[in-house]
Motif scaffolding. Structure first.
Motif, mmCIF file in Angstrom:
data_model
loop_
_atom_site.group_PDB
_atom_site.id
_atom_site.type_symbol
_atom_site.label_atom_id
_atom_site.label_comp_id
_atom_site.label_asym_id
_atom_site.label_seq_id
_atom_site.Cartn_x
_atom_site.Cartn_y
_atom_site.Cartn_z
ATOM 1 N N ARG A 80 0.817 -1.215 0.000
ATOM 2 C CA ARG A 80 0.000 0.000 0.000
ATOM 3 C C ARG A 80 0.852 1.266 0.000
ATOM 4 N NH1 ARG A 80 -3.898 -1.207 4.841
ATOM 5 N NH2 ARG A 80 -2.322 -2.737 5.319
ATOM 6 N N GLU A 81 2.078 1.180 0.493
ATOM 7 C CA GLU A 81 2.926 2.362 0.611
ATOM 8 C C GLU A 81 3.715 2.660 -0.664
ATOM 9 O OE1 GLU A 81 5.432 1.477 3.850
ATOM 10 O OE2 GLU A 81 3.891 1.786 5.353
ATOM 11 N N THR A 82 3.779 1.754 -1.587
ATOM 12 C CA THR A 82 4.599 1.932 -2.787
ATOM 13 C C THR A 82 4.172 3.164 -3.572
ATOM 14 O OG1 THR A 82 4.914 -0.435 -2.931
ATOM 15 C CG2 THR A 82 5.409 0.839 -4.891
ATOM 16 N N PHE A 83 2.886 3.325 -3.803
ATOM 17 C CA PHE A 83 2.403 4.462 -4.574
ATOM 18 C C PHE A 83 2.641 5.769 -3.833
ATOM 19 C CE2 PHE A 83 -0.955 7.468 -5.716
ATOM 20 C CZ PHE A 83 -0.660 7.612 -7.061
ATOM 21 N N VAL A 84 2.425 5.764 -2.535
ATOM 22 C CA VAL A 84 2.630 6.985 -1.741
ATOM 23 C C VAL A 84 4.094 7.389 -1.755
ATOM 24 C CG1 VAL A 84 2.467 7.966 0.574
ATOM 25 C CG2 VAL A 84 0.633 6.507 -0.283
ATOM 26 N N ASN A 85 4.988 6.418 -1.555
ATOM 27 C CA ASN A 85 6.417 6.737 -1.575
ATOM 28 C C ASN A 85 6.869 7.226 -2.946
ATOM 29 O OD1 ASN A 85 6.688 6.112 1.085
ATOM 30 N ND2 ASN A 85 7.540 4.082 0.733
ATOM 31 N N ALA A 86 6.356 6.630 -3.999
ATOM 32 C CA ALA A 86 6.702 7.082 -5.352
ATOM 33 C C ALA A 86 6.172 8.493 -5.591
ATOM 34 C CB ALA A 86 6.140 6.123 -6.397
ATOM 35 N N ALA A 87 4.965 8.786 -5.102
ATOM 36 C CA ALA A 87 4.402 10.129 -5.257
ATOM 37 C C ALA A 87 5.198 11.156 -4.460
ATOM 38 C CB ALA A 87 2.936 10.141 -4.824
ATOM 39 N N VAL A 88 5.620 10.794 -3.258
ATOM 40 C CA VAL A 88 6.437 11.701 -2.444
ATOM 41 C C VAL A 88 7.781 11.948 -3.132
ATOM 42 C CG1 VAL A 88 7.726 11.884 -0.275
ATOM 43 C CG2 VAL A 88 5.342 11.178 -0.252
ATOM 44 N N ALA A 89 8.400 10.905 -3.635
ATOM 45 C CA ALA A 89 9.687 11.051 -4.320
ATOM 46 C C ALA A 89 9.552 11.925 -5.561
ATOM 47 C CB ALA A 89 10.245 9.684 -4.682
ATOM 48 N N LEU A 90 8.487 11.727 -6.314
ATOM 49 C CA LEU A 90 8.266 12.546 -7.508
ATOM 50 C C LEU A 90 8.002 14.004 -7.138
ATOM 51 C CD1 LEU A 90 7.979 12.609 -10.571
ATOM 52 C CD2 LEU A 90 5.556 12.097 -10.275
ATOM 53 N N ALA A 91 7.215 14.230 -6.110
ATOM 54 C CA ALA A 91 6.934 15.601 -5.675
ATOM 55 C C ALA A 91 8.202 16.294 -5.185
ATOM 56 C CB ALA A 91 5.877 15.591 -4.577
ATOM 57 N N VAL A 92 9.019 15.578 -4.435
ATOM 58 C CA VAL A 92 10.271 16.172 -3.941
ATOM 59 C C VAL A 92 11.217 16.458 -5.098
ATOM 60 C CG1 VAL A 92 12.334 15.703 -2.572
ATOM 61 C CG2 VAL A 92 10.091 15.236 -1.628
ATOM 62 N N ALA A 93 11.316 15.555 -6.060
ATOM 63 C CA ALA A 93 12.196 15.781 -7.209
ATOM 64 C C ALA A 93 11.736 16.977 -8.032
ATOM 65 C CB ALA A 93 12.254 14.532 -8.073
ATOM 66 N N LEU A 94 10.429 17.105 -8.240
ATOM 67 C CA LEU A 94 9.914 18.260 -8.986
ATOM 68 C C LEU A 94 10.122 19.558 -8.211
ATOM 69 C CD1 LEU A 94 6.629 16.795 -10.520
ATOM 70 C CD2 LEU A 94 8.751 17.376 -11.695
ATOM 71 N N ALA A 95 9.907 19.512 -6.897
ATOM 72 C CA ALA A 95 10.143 20.708 -6.068
ATOM 73 C C ALA A 95 11.627 21.075 -6.080
ATOM 74 C CB ALA A 95 9.662 20.462 -4.648
ATOM 75 N N TYR A 96 12.496 20.067 -6.024
ATOM 76 C CA TYR A 96 13.936 20.323 -6.073
ATOM 77 C C TYR A 96 14.315 21.004 -7.391
ATOM 78 C CZ TYR A 96 18.929 19.491 -6.294
ATOM 79 O OH TYR A 96 20.285 19.652 -6.424
ATOM 80 N N TYR A 97 13.786 20.489 -8.482
ATOM 81 C CA TYR A 97 14.074 21.074 -9.790
ATOM 82 C C TYR A 97 13.548 22.506 -9.882
ATOM 83 C CZ TYR A 97 13.961 21.937 -14.775
ATOM 84 O OH TYR A 97 14.122 22.507 -16.006
ATOM 85 N N ALA A 98 12.323 22.737 -9.388
ATOM 86 C CA ALA A 98 11.736 24.082 -9.439
ATOM 87 C C ALA A 98 12.536 25.057 -8.584
ATOM 88 C CB ALA A 98 10.279 24.037 -8.981
ATOM 89 N N LEU A 99 12.942 24.646 -7.388
ATOM 90 C CA LEU A 99 13.726 25.529 -6.520
ATOM 91 C C LEU A 99 15.113 25.798 -7.083
ATOM 92 C CD1 LEU A 99 12.732 24.185 -3.011
ATOM 93 C CD2 LEU A 99 12.091 26.367 -4.038
ATOM 94 N N THR A 100 15.707 24.794 -7.699
ATOM 95 C CA THR A 100 17.018 24.995 -8.319
ATOM 96 C C THR A 100 16.921 25.981 -9.481
ATOM 97 O OG1 THR A 100 17.651 22.757 -7.698
ATOM 98 C CG2 THR A 100 18.960 23.810 -9.392
ATOM 99 N N SER A 101 15.879 25.842 -10.280
ATOM 100 C CA SER A 101 15.677 26.774 -11.397
ATOM 101 C C SER A 101 15.390 28.178 -10.887
ATOM 102 C CB SER A 101 14.530 26.297 -12.284
ATOM 103 O OG SER A 101 14.856 25.068 -12.864
#
Length: 138
Positions: A80-101
């Motif tokens: 049950r946690e696989t989708f949540v962890n993948a969504a959290v990882a994707l959100a953090v990666a996108l936020a990291y990219y946006a903040l870096t830009s």
């Protein structure tokens, strides 16, 4: 072979393509200063070189911080946690990219864009350490 496009003959070299030693020299002396530049132009040129150098160094920390974040997300993965962890990882990666830009867009020297380049990496590293500590407890 030494091609003109590769070595920069006839073309202005981009700051992001310089070596670390050349970036350090540009941070000290300024980057592509015209003759008779004003002190404000010289400081803006040095800040641009410092910002590029710090972004270059912070990128290395970004890889480590994203890896530190991936560990607690992968430690205890249930079905049950696989989708949540993948969504959290994707959100953090996108936020990291946006903040870096966004950190690269800051041009005002008063806001210290050279140090602002470290904020996304340090934020992700702090989040990864928090999640790792939380995973260790539970």
């Amino acid at each position: 072979l030494d091609f003109p496009l590769r070595c920069g003959v006839g073309w202005p070299r981009k700051l992001r393509l310089l070596t670390t030693a050349e970036r350090l020299a540009a941070a000290e002396d300024g980057w592509q200063l015209p003759p008779g530049a004003t002190p404000a132009q010289a400081e803006a040129s040095r800040m641009q070189a410092r910002r590029q150098l710090q972004a270059h160094l912070a990128g290395a920390l970004g890889i480590l911080s994203l890896a530190v974040l991936a560990v607690p997300l992968a430690l205890r993965v249930g079905r049950r946690e696989t989708f949540v962890n993948a969504a959290v990882a994707l959100a953090v990666a996108l936020a990291y990219y946006a903040l870096t830009s966004a950190a690269e867009w800051v041009a005002d020297p008063a806001l210290r864009p050279d140090l602002l380049a470290w904020a996304p990496s340090l934020g992700v590293l702090a989040l990864g350490a928090f999640l790792l500590r939380r995973a260790d407890r539970g």
